[in-house]
Design a protein around this motif. Structure first.
Motif, PDB file in Angstrom:
ATOM      1  N   TRP A  57     -12.053  21.667 -44.852  1.00 12.36           N
ATOM      2  CA  TRP A  57     -11.231  22.357 -45.826  1.00 12.36           C
ATOM      3  C   TRP A  57     -12.195  22.990 -46.815  1.00 12.36           C
ATOM      4  CZ3 TRP A  57      -6.328  23.047 -44.795  1.00 12.36           C
ATOM      5  CH2 TRP A  57      -5.598  22.073 -44.094  1.00 12.36           C
ATOM      6  N   SER A  58     -11.872  24.189 -47.246  1.00 12.54           N
ATOM      7  CA  SER A  58     -12.813  24.900 -48.109  1.00 12.54           C
ATOM      8  C   SER A  58     -12.098  25.572 -49.263  1.00 12.54           C
ATOM      9  CB  SER A  58     -13.573  25.955 -47.299  1.00 12.54           C
ATOM     10  OG  SER A  58     -14.406  26.734 -48.133  1.00 12.54           O
ATOM     11  N   HIS A  59     -12.756  25.587 -50.415  1.00 15.66           N
ATOM     12  CA  HIS A  59     -12.275  26.365 -51.556  1.00 15.66           C
ATOM     13  C   HIS A  59     -12.351  27.850 -51.201  1.00 15.66           C
ATOM     14  CE1 HIS A  59     -12.497  28.374 -55.510  1.00 15.66           C
ATOM     15  NE2 HIS A  59     -11.822  27.348 -55.967  1.00 15.66           N
ATOM     16  N   PRO A  60     -11.400  28.680 -51.652  1.00 16.96           N
ATOM     17  CA  PRO A  60     -11.406  30.092 -51.247  1.00 16.96           C
ATOM     18  C   PRO A  60     -12.644  30.874 -51.656  1.00 16.96           C
ATOM     19  CG  PRO A  60      -9.814  29.691 -53.025  1.00 16.96           C
ATOM     20  CD  PRO A  60     -10.234  28.376 -52.508  1.00 16.96           C
ATOM     21  N   HIS A  61     -13.363  30.375 -52.651  1.00 18.25           N
ATOM     22  CA  HIS A  61     -14.566  31.097 -53.084  1.00 18.25           C
ATOM     23  C   HIS A  61     -15.830  30.262 -52.887  1.00 18.25           C
ATOM     24  CE1 HIS A  61     -11.268  32.823 -55.783  1.00 18.25           C
ATOM     25  NE2 HIS A  61     -11.425  33.625 -54.752  1.00 18.25           N
ATOM     26  N   GLY A  62     -15.719  29.205 -52.075  1.00 22.87           N
ATOM     27  CA  GLY A  62     -16.901  28.436 -51.720  1.00 22.87           C
ATOM     28  C   GLY A  62     -17.336  27.394 -52.726  1.00 22.87           C
ATOM     29  N   ALA A  63     -16.488  27.067 -53.701  1.00 28.78           N
ATOM     30  CA  ALA A  63     -16.885  26.113 -54.742  1.00 28.78           C
ATOM     31  C   ALA A  63     -17.039  24.695 -54.190  1.00 28.78           C
ATOM     32  CB  ALA A  63     -15.879  26.122 -55.887  1.00 28.78           C
ATOM     33  N   ASP A  64     -16.238  24.341 -53.197  1.00 30.31           N
ATOM     34  CA  ASP A  64     -16.330  22.995 -52.627  1.00 30.31           C
ATOM     35  C   ASP A  64     -15.961  23.039 -51.145  1.00 30.31           C
ATOM     36  OD1 ASP A  64     -13.327  22.396 -52.338  1.00 30.31           O
ATOM     37  OD2 ASP A  64     -13.479  22.791 -54.475  1.00 30.31           O
ATOM     38  N   VAL A  65     -16.439  22.045 -50.426  1.00 32.00           N
ATOM     39  CA  VAL A  65     -16.173  21.907 -48.999  1.00 32.00           C
ATOM     40  C   VAL A  65     -15.878  20.441 -48.709  1.00 32.00           C
ATOM     41  CG1 VAL A  65     -17.111  22.081 -46.660  1.00 32.00           C
ATOM     42  CG2 VAL A  65     -17.653  23.850 -48.358  1.00 32.00           C
ATOM     43  N   GLU A  66     -14.775  20.198 -48.006  1.00 26.59           N
ATOM     44  CA  GLU A  66     -14.480  18.851 -47.511  1.00 26.59           C
ATOM     45  C   GLU A  66     -14.718  18.852 -46.013  1.00 26.59           C
ATOM     46  OE1 GLU A  66     -10.753  15.688 -46.990  1.00 26.59           O
ATOM     47  OE2 GLU A  66     -10.486  17.521 -48.197  1.00 26.59           O
ATOM     48  N   TRP A  67     -15.841  18.280 -45.615  1.00 24.37           N
ATOM     49  CA  TRP A  67     -16.263  18.291 -44.209  1.00 24.37           C
ATOM     50  C   TRP A  67     -15.488  17.245 -43.440  1.00 24.37           C
ATOM     51  CZ3 TRP A  67     -18.824  21.857 -41.662  1.00 24.37           C
ATOM     52  CH2 TRP A  67     -19.415  21.562 -40.437  1.00 24.37           C
ATOM     53  N   LEU A  68     -14.886  17.678 -42.337  1.00 22.74           N
ATOM     54  CA  LEU A  68     -14.051  16.790 -41.538  1.00 22.74           C
ATOM     55  C   LEU A  68     -14.736  16.305 -40.280  1.00 22.74           C
ATOM     56  CD1 LEU A  68     -10.664  18.728 -41.844  1.00 22.74           C
ATOM     57  CD2 LEU A  68     -11.513  16.872 -43.278  1.00 22.74           C
ATOM     58  N   THR A  98     -26.586  33.168 -29.296  1.00 23.88           N
ATOM     59  CA  THR A  98     -25.158  32.886 -29.440  1.00 23.88           C
ATOM     60  C   THR A  98     -24.524  34.017 -30.223  1.00 23.88           C
ATOM     61  OG1 THR A  98     -25.487  30.480 -29.423  1.00 23.88           O
ATOM     62  CG2 THR A  98     -23.438  31.301 -30.383  1.00 23.88           C
ATOM     63  N   ARG A  99     -23.559  34.669 -29.605  1.00 18.70           N
ATOM     64  CA  ARG A  99     -22.820  35.729 -30.298  1.00 18.70           C
ATOM     65  C   ARG A  99     -21.667  35.079 -31.046  1.00 18.70           C
ATOM     66  NH1 ARG A  99     -21.441  40.655 -26.651  1.00 18.70           N
ATOM     67  NH2 ARG A  99     -23.465  41.408 -27.390  1.00 18.70           N
ATOM     68  N   ILE A 100     -21.488  35.468 -32.317  1.00 18.94           N
ATOM     69  CA  ILE A 100     -20.485  34.809 -33.141  1.00 18.94           C
ATOM     70  C   ILE A 100     -19.653  35.856 -33.880  1.00 18.94           C
ATOM     71  CG2 ILE A 100     -22.197  34.507 -34.991  1.00 18.94           C
ATOM     72  CD1 ILE A 100     -20.784  31.971 -35.820  1.00 18.94           C
ATOM     73  N   LEU A 101     -18.339  35.745 -33.762  1.00 17.68           N
ATOM     74  CA  LEU A 101     -17.418  36.546 -34.553  1.00 17.68           C
ATOM     75  C   LEU A 101     -16.974  35.697 -35.734  1.00 17.68           C
ATOM     76  CD1 LEU A 101     -15.539  39.010 -35.049  1.00 17.68           C
ATOM     77  CD2 LEU A 101     -13.823  37.819 -33.649  1.00 17.68           C
ATOM     78  N   MET A 102     -17.056  36.267 -36.936  1.00 25.77           N
ATOM     79  CA  MET A 102     -16.703  35.485 -38.124  1.00 25.77           C
ATOM     80  C   MET A 102     -15.845  36.342 -39.060  1.00 25.77           C
ATOM     81  SD  MET A 102     -20.526  35.444 -39.824  1.00 25.77           S
ATOM     82  CE  MET A 102     -21.186  36.920 -40.659  1.00 25.77           C
ATOM     83  N   HIS A 103     -14.963  35.671 -39.794  1.00 28.10           N
ATOM     84  CA  HIS A 103     -14.190  36.359 -40.817  1.00 28.10           C
ATOM     85  C   HIS A 103     -13.628  35.356 -41.804  1.00 28.10           C
ATOM     86  CE1 HIS A 103     -10.425  35.285 -38.606  1.00 28.10           C
ATOM     87  NE2 HIS A 103     -11.055  35.698 -37.527  1.00 28.10           N
ATOM     88  N   SER A 104     -13.364  35.830 -43.029  1.00 18.94           N
ATOM     89  CA  SER A 104     -12.853  34.954 -44.083  1.00 18.94           C
ATOM     90  C   SER A 104     -11.794  35.690 -44.898  1.00 18.94           C
ATOM     91  CB  SER A 104     -13.988  34.480 -45.005  1.00 18.94           C
ATOM     92  OG  SER A 104     -14.675  35.584 -45.576  1.00 18.94           O
ATOM     93  N   ILE A 105     -10.635  35.079 -45.015  1.00 21.71           N
ATOM     94  CA  ILE A 105      -9.502  35.611 -45.774  1.00 21.71           C
ATOM     95  C   ILE A 105      -9.234  37.056 -45.337  1.00 21.71           C
ATOM     96  CG2 ILE A 105      -8.376  35.521 -48.019  1.00 21.71           C
ATOM     97  CD1 ILE A 105      -9.974  32.986 -47.309  1.00 21.71           C
ATOM     98  N   VAL A 106      -9.138  37.242 -44.040  1.00 24.15           N
ATOM     99  CA  VAL A 106      -8.971  38.576 -43.458  1.00 24.15           C
ATOM    100  C   VAL A 106      -7.792  38.625 -42.487  1.00 24.15           C
ATOM    101  CG1 VAL A 106     -10.023  40.192 -41.800  1.00 24.15           C
ATOM    102  CG2 VAL A 106     -11.367  39.303 -43.709  1.00 24.15           C
TER     103      VAL A 106
END
Length: 349
Positions: free
Chosen positions: A338-349, A269-277
């Motif tokens: 929903w995710s904290h900008p630095h990964g501190a917490d995650v609310e899985w939907l 599986t080819r995956i393109l990923m990015h964060s705050i970009v």
């Protein structure tokens, strides 16, 4: 996000203060508020004039964080000791201190306006891993070739060297460079065995973590109250010194088009990923990336699927969305968390 013209700079600074406060970064909020106060005063200078007359969209361009990053670098290097009370969260005359530092160190601060912040946070990689677990649960091959745009120093390209506890679901090697266990809300992600076969990224101005001067620039963009992020940066520097991430200098659109043109091995599986970009990618390049992904998605097969994983800001509520598109599925965007900008917490939907 894309507001320009009269009032846009003031709006950007106010939004950034609220955003930082919401993310638990009260010192950074204090610094940004101090800069805003100076901008609203009668103080003059080349730096202040350039900020006040910003030609683009100041919030999308992260203008407040460009200035704040420059001030933090002066503090970290010991060049501006007057800033110490603010960064130590002590009582101080913030506006007067910041105004004086901006005037005295104007020449050093002006270059910080020339490009967007280099924010490279390893904690965000937990989102990518959670998305891969979800994708595996949709039936795609759980062997991932990862591409990343806006990689900065390539810290998230080393995600296969990190270990994760995602709501009790554990992923990663026993001898991991770093361990992440974000505070988890909601059900855990699906449990699957996944393999990261390769990672490759691009940036218009790649950062070499093994260069102390470049590493200092990255540290300047770390919010000072988040001490764990400095520890992570040091761990990433050690990891890059052992084996550098595969990182090239290229625009997002050029990189994605070139990589998607390469053949894809069956059973991957080819995956393109990015964060705050995404907010920093020019509109014409956003269009090219989207067109390239959708064209490649139209050709994807169950044995060679394509996915697009994004962790990007929703500035209306100061939170970040983890979303996924994949093909030959519907290609429609699905929000996973929903995710904290630095990964501190995650609310899985």
């Amino acid at each position: 996000m894309n507001k320009t013209g009269a009032g846009a700079v003031a709006t950007a600074f106010a939004n950034q203060v609220a955003y930082c406060a919401h993310a638990g970064a009260h010192i950074t909020a204090r610094v940004v508020a101090g800069i805003a106060a100076v901008l609203g005063s009668g103080a003059q200078g080349k730096l202040l004039a350039r900020v006040r007359d910003w030609p683009g969209a100041p919030l999308a361009d992260a203008l407040p964080l460009r200035v704040a990053g420059g001030l933090h670098a002066l503090h970290l290097s010991g060049t501006a000791p007057a800033l110490a009370p603010i960064y130590h969260d002590e009582s101080a005359q913030d506006e007067a201190i910041i105004a004086e530092v901006m005037a005295v160190h104007e020449a050093a601060l002006l270059p910080w306006l020339d490009g967007p912040p280099q924010t490279n946070e390893a904690g965000r990689s937990a989102n990518f891993i959670a998305a891969m677990l979800w994708l595996a649960d949709q039936g795609v091959p759980a062997r991932f070739d990862c591409l990343e745009i806006g990689s900065s120093a390539g810290i998230n390209l080393m995600l296969d060297r990190y270990a994760y506890d995602l709501g009790g679901v554990r992923v990663g090697p026993a001898d991991a460079v770093m361990h992440f266990a974000p505070a988890w809300q909601g059900t855990p992600p699906p449990g699957h065995d996944i393999a990261i076969l390769s990672t490759k990224g691009c940036d218009i101005a790649p950062v070499d973590l093994t260069d102390p001067a470049q590493a200092l620039r990255l540290k300047a963009y770390i919010w000072p109250e988040h001490t764990v992020r400095f520890e992570r940066m040091d761990a990433a520097i050690r990891a890059a010194s052992e084996r550098k991430p595969d990182l090239v200098q290229a625009s997002a659109a050029d990189f994605v088009e070139a990589e998607l043109a390469r053949s894809q091995a069956p059973g991957t599986t080819r995956i393109l990923m990015h964060s705050i970009v995404w907010q920093y990618v020019p509109a014409d390049q956003q269009a090219r990336v989207t067109a390239a992904m959708e064209a490649a998605g139209a050709k994807a097969s169950p044995d060679a699927p394509l996915a697009w994983v994004m962790v990007e800001a929703d500035r209306t509520i100061h939170r970040h969305k983890l979303t996924v598109r994949y093909w030959p599925g519907s290609g429609e965007e699905v929000q996973l968390a929903w995710s904290h900008p630095h990964g501190a917490d995650v609310e899985w939907l």
